[in-house]
Each structure stands twice: as structure tokens, then as C-alpha cells.
Design a protein around this motif. Structure first.
Motif, PDB file in Angstrom:
ATOM      1  N   THR A   1      15.120   8.820  10.563  1.00 41.39           N
ATOM      2  CA  THR A   1      14.587   8.198   9.352  1.00 41.39           C
ATOM      3  C   THR A   1      13.975   9.289   8.479  1.00 41.39           C
ATOM      4  N   ILE A   2      13.875   9.003   7.190  1.00 40.23           N
ATOM      5  CA  ILE A   2      13.200   9.935   6.295  1.00 40.23           C
ATOM      6  C   ILE A   2      11.735   9.974   6.691  1.00 40.23           C
ATOM      7  N   GLN A   3      11.156  11.134   6.742  1.00 39.74           N
ATOM      8  CA  GLN A   3       9.770  11.371   7.181  1.00 39.74           C
ATOM      9  C   GLN A   3       9.581  11.055   8.665  1.00 39.74           C
ATOM     10  N   ASN A   4      10.654  10.762   9.377  1.00 34.56           N
ATOM     11  CA  ASN A   4      10.595  10.465  10.804  1.00 34.56           C
ATOM     12  C   ASN A   4       9.624   9.326  11.135  1.00 34.56           C
ATOM     13  N   PRO A  63      16.357   2.763   0.270  1.00 34.58           N
ATOM     14  CA  PRO A  63      15.780   3.945  -0.386  1.00 34.58           C
ATOM     15  C   PRO A  63      15.522   3.712  -1.873  1.00 34.58           C
ATOM     16  N   TYR A  64      16.145   2.685  -2.445  1.00 36.18           N
ATOM     17  CA  TYR A  64      15.988   2.410  -3.874  1.00 36.18           C
ATOM     18  C   TYR A  64      14.688   1.673  -4.183  1.00 36.18           C
ATOM     19  N   MET A  65      13.950   1.283  -3.147  1.00 37.45           N
ATOM     20  CA  MET A  65      12.683   0.594  -3.369  1.00 37.45           C
ATOM     21  C   MET A  65      11.521   1.566  -3.522  1.00 37.45           C
ATOM     22  N   ILE A  66      11.770   2.834  -3.242  1.00 35.21           N
ATOM     23  CA  ILE A  66      10.698   3.833  -3.229  1.00 35.21           C
ATOM     24  C   ILE A  66      11.000   4.908  -4.268  1.00 35.21           C
ATOM     25  N   VAL A 118       0.857  -1.190   0.000  1.00 32.78           N
ATOM     26  CA  VAL A 118       0.000   0.000   0.000  1.00 32.78           C
ATOM     27  C   VAL A 118       0.893   1.239   0.000  1.00 32.78           C
ATOM     28  N   LEU A 119       0.669   2.119  -0.963  1.00 33.82           N
ATOM     29  CA  LEU A 119       1.429   3.359  -1.074  1.00 33.82           C
ATOM     30  C   LEU A 119       0.619   4.505  -0.484  1.00 33.82           C
ATOM     31  N   VAL A 120       1.196   5.180   0.493  1.00 31.31           N
ATOM     32  CA  VAL A 120       0.530   6.311   1.155  1.00 31.31           C
ATOM     33  C   VAL A 120       1.515   7.480   1.265  1.00 31.31           C
ATOM     34  N   HIS A 170       8.216  11.774  -0.070  1.00 34.73           N
ATOM     35  CA  HIS A 170       6.789  12.099   0.012  1.00 34.73           C
ATOM     36  C   HIS A 170       5.859  10.895   0.077  1.00 34.73           C
ATOM     37  N   THR A 171       6.411   9.679   0.039  1.00 34.71           N
ATOM     38  CA  THR A 171       5.548   8.497   0.086  1.00 34.71           C
ATOM     39  C   THR A 171       6.177   7.399   0.937  1.00 34.71           C
ATOM     40  N   VAL A 172       5.309   6.503   1.394  1.00 34.89           N
ATOM     41  CA  VAL A 172       5.730   5.337   2.165  1.00 34.89           C
ATOM     42  C   VAL A 172       5.038   4.115   1.568  1.00 34.89           C
ATOM     43  N   TRP A 173       5.850   3.086   1.235  1.00 38.49           N
ATOM     44  CA  TRP A 173       5.287   1.803   0.806  1.00 38.49           C
ATOM     45  C   TRP A 173       5.227   0.905   2.023  1.00 38.49           C
TER      46      TRP A 173
END
Length: 197
Positions: A20-23, A50-53, A5-7, A58-61
Motif C-alpha cells: 500500500t502507499i505509505q505502507n 487514490p482519487y479521493m486523496i 480526519v486528514l493526517v 504524504h497524507t491519509v484521510w
């Protein structure tokens, strides 16, 4: 079964000193201990690499993991039905506020993802002894060794196999000796002991 799920963000707060990115929380896997949902655990792919996103800032998988059986009511769901369930459960446990936040989703089914220690498993040593006689066969990882290896153990079996190939070593005992400590195996005895505790 896993639902990716991408949010834009998760409601989880990072309460550690780990940046972490986006904390978001720094964990890769989080087990869900809530009887109101079927969800067993979720993984945060941003924390894997980080290469999976595509848009890390701006997004979290998130990967929602469900432990199911082939042919059951979950296994037979369409991708949209499974997504509806997973997204509703994300809202229910507070990962996101609303289904409207979801940017994308994708379902994967993995047959026989976990080894089973029953039926003729007590004869596994006979099978392993035979497999070791096949010169160009190197059994590695969870499914290759029919053993409940974690990712670290699975990678070590691969490293040992590569060493055998590169050096010409014919003895495969080092490959098969990874993760043989009984405390790591989720056998029926361990499960029964856990239930008693």
C-alpha cells in the motif's frame, strides 16, 4: 456520524504482503473493539481510491464512524466539539501520537443510516409487492430497499435495475432477490443469537 480526519500518516503498520502507499494497513474498514472509546469503526479513504486523496504520498484521510441517535449528546455536538472527541480517541487508541498532527477535519451526519426491522417491518413484503407495480420506480441499495445491504449488495441491486431499464424488463424480482439469504440479515433473531454465543 462520521468525522473525516486528514493526517500525514497513521501509526498502523502493514503486517501483510499487500503493498500500500505509505505502507498503511490495506483495509478499508477497521472495527474498534475498545470500551474506552465511543468510536465504532474507522475507514481509510486512501484504500478506497487514490482519487479521493489530493496528496496520496504524504497524507491519509481517515473516516471515524460513530453510531449515534438523532438528538443525543453526540448528534448535537458542533463540528469542532465532535472533532475534539474524535481526535482525542485517535490518540487514545494509537492511530496518531498527537492532535497536533491533524491537518484538517470535516463532520458528516447521516439520518436513518441503518434500516430498522421493527414496528410494521413484518409487512415489508406487502410494500415490496406494491412498489414492484410502479413501472418507473427501481428501489436499490440499503435505503432504497430498507434492507441492511453491504456496499457489494447495494451495487448489485443497481446493476440489476440497469439491466431492467436497458432491456425493458418489467419484472423486478431480480432486483429484490439480491441479499435475501438470511445469514446476511442483521435481524433481532441474529442479534439475540450473537449475544448468546
Amino acid at each position: 456520524m462520521t468525522l473525516g480526519v486528514l493526517v500525514p500518516k497513521l501509526k498502523l503498520k502493514n503486517l501483510t504482503d499487500i503493498k500500500t502507499i505509505q505502507n498503511i494497513v490495506p483495509d478499508c474498514w477497521v472495527y474498534v473493539q475498545d470500551r474506552k472509546v465511543k468510536l465504532g469503526r474507522f475507514q481509510i479513504y486512501n484504500n478506497w481510491s487514490p482519487y479521493m486523496i489530493k496528496d496520496l504520498e504524504h497524507t491519509v484521510w481517515v473516516g471515524l464512524e460513530y453510531f449515534v441517535n438523532e438528538g443525543d449528546e453526540y448528534w448535537t455536538m458542533t463540528e469542532d466539539e465532535f472533532a475534539k472527541l474524535g481526535i482525542e480517541e485517535m490518540v487514545k487508541i494509537g492511530l496518531i501520537d498527537s492532535a497536533d498532527e491533524v491537518l484538517d477535519y470535516h463532520m458528516e451526519k447521516v439520518k436513518k443510516a441503518y434500516p430498522a426491522y421493527f414496528d410494521t417491518y413484518d409487512e415489508i413484503d406487502t410494500l415490496v409487492d406494491y412498489l414492484k407495480t410502479i413501472d418507473n420506480l427501481y428501489c436499490v441499495g440499503r435505503n432504497g430497499q430498507h434492507r441492511y445491504n453491504n456496499i457489494d449488495h447495494s451495487m448489485v441491486t443497481s446493476f440489476e435495475a440497469v439491466k431492467c431499464i436497458v432491456t425493458g424488463e418489467k419484472n423486478k424480482d431480480k432486483i429484490w432477490s439480491v441479499n435475501t439469504e438470511q445469514e446476511y440479515h442483521e435481524t433481532d433473531e441474529v442479534k439475540e443469537e450473537a449475544e448468546v454465543d
